[in-house]
Design a protein around this motif. Structure first.
Motif: not given
Length: 791
Positions: A325-341, A552-555, A571-575
């Motif tokens: 559910e939570r993206p990993p911490r990566l240097d130089g990047l902010e990441i959010a993702w969402r999956y909905e069936p 922010d990326v979650e918003t 279904d929808v995937a968003i990154v």
């Protein structure tokens, strides 16, 4: 006696006077379904004041939206001369719902032509034909139960159908294990029981032995309490009894919910003083009706429970195959993702499916802090699409560790997808060997590799939609020069080659990428019943993302998902990925490939690690590993084989100095087995020393391998000076060391013997570094390792 001047009695009874005496609604419509007459009972039945109905469509009777198609079918059938009968749900002005049983016949002109429609309607189950009309409610319940396979929706439809048409109160209690829990508590007029009286939804329910609900479950048959005033039942508690007395409950029916011999729970309905009814008591007909309804409800509940179990299994299966559910911490990047069936929908020719699909995404840590990003979609839906997706994700993760360019990774993944065939399943079982096979799945995806230190994004596409790119608050698209073919497009044995082109772009600080699958923009319903085009949906997403571009990326991910109204059909995937607005720490320097440069490289590393605040113990370890890697690079740069020299005589064919095995070849072979981690052939210098003096050359020797320009001096061209590049990178929690050289050969770990003087360099790196590896580059290779900033 009638006076002579008075008109006859039949003249005083015009048709309208007679029709207004009827306890049945009479409505006359023209050929265009506009009301041209209604009697007084129609106004009372449908809860409409005045003459507002005249001149309006028959839909103004409050026919619910779900029955509009049925009303259209009524008009079409009757205008052709037929007779129609059915049940409607009507919403009154005061907000209450009434179910009506309608009988429609054609209105004929004396010539015989059909000029309109005459509708006779009465409240279902409240007429002299109760035994006949109860089938209207059964029909209505069946229609509502067939509208959904979701448990909560199914239960809500049942309660909405029975209250207030058939009951003032409706309760449905279902077993969960050995406990009975309240799942539905519906009451007429929006009334709700006070806290601490009747059990609320979600609370456990316990009925005493003499309670009518307990009797219904024990007897496995519907129980009728015709007059609650005379029947002193065993209440669940004193508060329950007092509330029942206050409401004036007059009659109750409880029916068990049975399917395949299993008791799922109990359903109860009751009449009280919440509404005024001509007859506030149930009878034997109502008990039989309730038993029939309970049987249908039990079957619908069982189907919903089975479907939800299958859906939850498929969802859990897919979510376990996707990243957490939570993206990993990566240097130089902010990441959010969402999956909905998607919600469960009908699939043409395949029944009801779970709508779990093959959308997938992943974030893959690569060498030296670089990151692989992928988003894709497997065609179809259901468990097989999810299984294919899981295999794809695992395969891509394995291929990505080779650190090859994205286009090469997609080519390799395409070859792998082409092998994913299986025998066709026939009705009698699996097809015998040799029968036709199901073609490979079609997969669209885009694979990105991002370097946060250089801000370069490399990517290749396989038939996927381009992502949105937000730069300086402006929303556009990341340009794809080539769409590429979908993975699996070629069947096994089909010739030709799909081209996956390598592309790159430099992302500005603070840029944001919005990756999505086609479920976000495909077949999204409009309010008028049509569908948005893909471009219209994409524009809605652009506008929604632009409104929150500085958030922010979650918003941003949430805004993209909610941009297009209506239920999703797939279904929808968003990154969402945002680059760092700040530069990351990096030091880089090029050295000649000479042994003396090993100490210089170590000194540079020590100074850099100290400036980054690295602990002394970790810095010493890092410098040790830098020395090992750089030493090997220097040794192998010097040992890189060069072409053999050849002289050409004037006239005859060229003569080689060593046409067969010689001491030089033996020296080269022996050096190839020497103690080095790269396992390279011997150097020419060693070969020359072992071979002894060469024979005297002819007066005008000319090298065969590269003579150079005609006006250049005759002789051997000097090779370019060897050099290597040391690059140090600092992240939030780790440092990366990379050493680049022009040798294309990748290193491997050797097993050194007890008496060997070398061969332990890479083994030392493997044991002490967090991770290490090597990857090919455009002009050689890079050897890298990672160490934590703190022990």
């Amino acid at each position: 006696m009638r006076r002579p001047e008075e008109p006859p009695f039949e003249a005083q009874l015009p048709p309208e006077t007679v029709l207004n005496q009827m306890e049945m609604a009479v409505i006359v419509c023209d050929r265009f379904s506009n009301i041209i007459y209604r009697n007084d009972f129609a106004r009372r039945l449908f809860g409409i004041d005045g003459d507002d109905l005249i001149g309006h469509s028959v839909l103004s009777l409050g026919i619910s939206e779900e029955d509009h198609e049925q009303a259209t079918e009524l008009a079409r059938h009757v205008l052709k001369g037929g007779v129609w009968e059915g049940t409607f749900s009507n919403l009154r002005v005061d907000g209450t719902t009434v179910y009506t049983r309608a009988h429609a016949v054609p209105l004929r002109h004396p010539s015989g032509a059909v000029d309109g429609v005459v509708i006779f309607a009465r409240e279902a189950l409240r007429s002299n034909q109760r035994e006949h009309e109860r089938y209207g409610l059964l029909e209505r319940v069946g229609e509502r139960l067939a509208g959904s396979l979701e448990l909560e929706t199914t239960l809500r439809h049942v309660a909405d159908t029975l209250v207030p048409q058939f009951a003032d109160h409706c309760f449905i209690d279902l077993f969960s294990g050995d406990r009975l829990y309240r799942r539905v508590s519906r009451h007429a007029g929006g009334w709700t029981p006070p806290p601490g009286t009747w059990a609320e939804v979600g609370e456990p329910v316990s009925y005493p032995a003499g309670h009518f609900a307990a009797k219904a479950m024990n007897r496995r048959d519907a129980v009728l309490v015709e007059d609650m005033v005379r029947h002193r039942y065993s209440a669940a508690g004193m508060a329950d009894r007092r509330l029942g007395d206050e409401l004036g409950i007059t009659s109750v029916i409880s029916a068990p919910l049975l399917v395949r011999g299993e008791l799922l729970g109990v359903m109860s309905v009751a009449l009280s003083n919440l509404t005024r009814r001509p007859d506030p008591h149930y009878d034997g007909f109502d008990r039989d009706l309730m038993g029939a309804i309970a049987g249908r409800v039990a079957l619908a509940i069982d189907n919903a429970l089975l479907f939800e179990a299958e859906r939850e299994t498929a969802l859990a299966f897919q979510k376990d195959l996707l990243p957490g559910e939570r993206p990993p911490r990566l240097d130089g990047l902010e990441i959010a993702w969402r999956y909905e069936p998607a919600r469960p929908l009908e699939s043409h020719g395949h029944g009801i499916q779970t709508q779990v699909g093959g959308d997938w995404y992943d974030v893959i840590p690569l060498s030296a802090g670089r990151v692989g990003l992928v988003i894709g979609d497997v065609e179809g839906r259901g468990a097989r699409a999810a299984a294919v997706m899981g295999q794809l994700r695992a395969a891509l993760r394995a291929f990505a560790q080779d650190d090859k360019p994205p286009a090469d990774i997609l080519r390799k993944l395409d070859e792998w997808v082409r092998t994913m065939t299986r025998p066709q399943r026939h009705r009698s079982g699996w097809a015998p060997v040799g029968d036709d096979e199901v073609r490979p799945p079609l997969v669209s995806c885009t694979y990105f590799v991002y370097d946060a230190w250089s801000r370069v994004l490399e990517f290749a596409n396989a038939g996927h939609d381009p992502p949105l790119l937000i730069t300086d608050g402006e929303v556009g698209e990341l340009t794809f020069r080539s769409e590429g073919g979908m993975l699996g497009l070629r069947s096994p044995g089909m010739g030709g080659e799909l081209l996956f082109n390598e592309e790159s772009a430099e992302l500005k600080p603070g840029s944001t990428l919005v990756l999505y699958t086609d479920g976000l923009i495909d077949r999204r319903p409009r309010p008028d019943g049509e569908y948005y085009t893909r471009e219209e949906s994409r524009e809605l997403v652009r506008q929604a993302v632009a409104a929150v571009a500085d958030r922010d990326v979650e918003t941003i991910a949430g805004a993209a998902f909610d941009a297009v109204p209506g239920d999703i059909d797939d279904d929808v995937a968003i990154v969402v990925i945002r680059t760092s607005p700040e530069e990351l720490a990096v030091e880089e320097r090029t050295f000649p490939a000479e042994p003396i440069m090993v100490s210089e490289a170590r000194r540079m590393a020590a100074d850099t690690f100290a400036s980054w605040g690295m602990l002394d113990e970790q810095a010493e370890l890092a410098c040790l590993l830098v020395s090992e890697v750089v030493t090997n690079v220097v040794l192998h740069a010097a040992a890189t084989p060069a072409p053999r020299r050849e002289l050409v005589l004037d006239g005859p064919p060229p003569v080689r100095f060593n046409s067969g095995p010689s001491a030089a070849d033996s020296a080269a072979d022996s050096l190839a087995d020497a103690d080095d981690d790269w396992a390279v052939p011997g150097a020419l210098a060693a070969a020359g020393a072992a071979s002894g003096p060469l024979p005297a050359p002819v007066p005008t020797p000319e090298p065969l391998f590269d003579p150079g320009p005609l006006d250049a001096p005759v002789g051997r061209r000097e090779p370019a000076a060897k050099e290597f590049r040391l690059r140090l990178r600092r992240g939030a929690d780790a440092v990366w060391v990379e050493v680049f050289d022009a040798d294309m050969r990748l290193p491997r770990i050797r097993s050194a013997g007890e008496t060997d003087e070398g061969g332990r360099g890479l083994y030392l790196v493997d044991q002490l570094a967090t991770r290490w590896g090597a990857r090919p580059t455009a002009d050689g290779k890079a050897v890298w390792f990672e160490l934590p900033l703190r022990a």
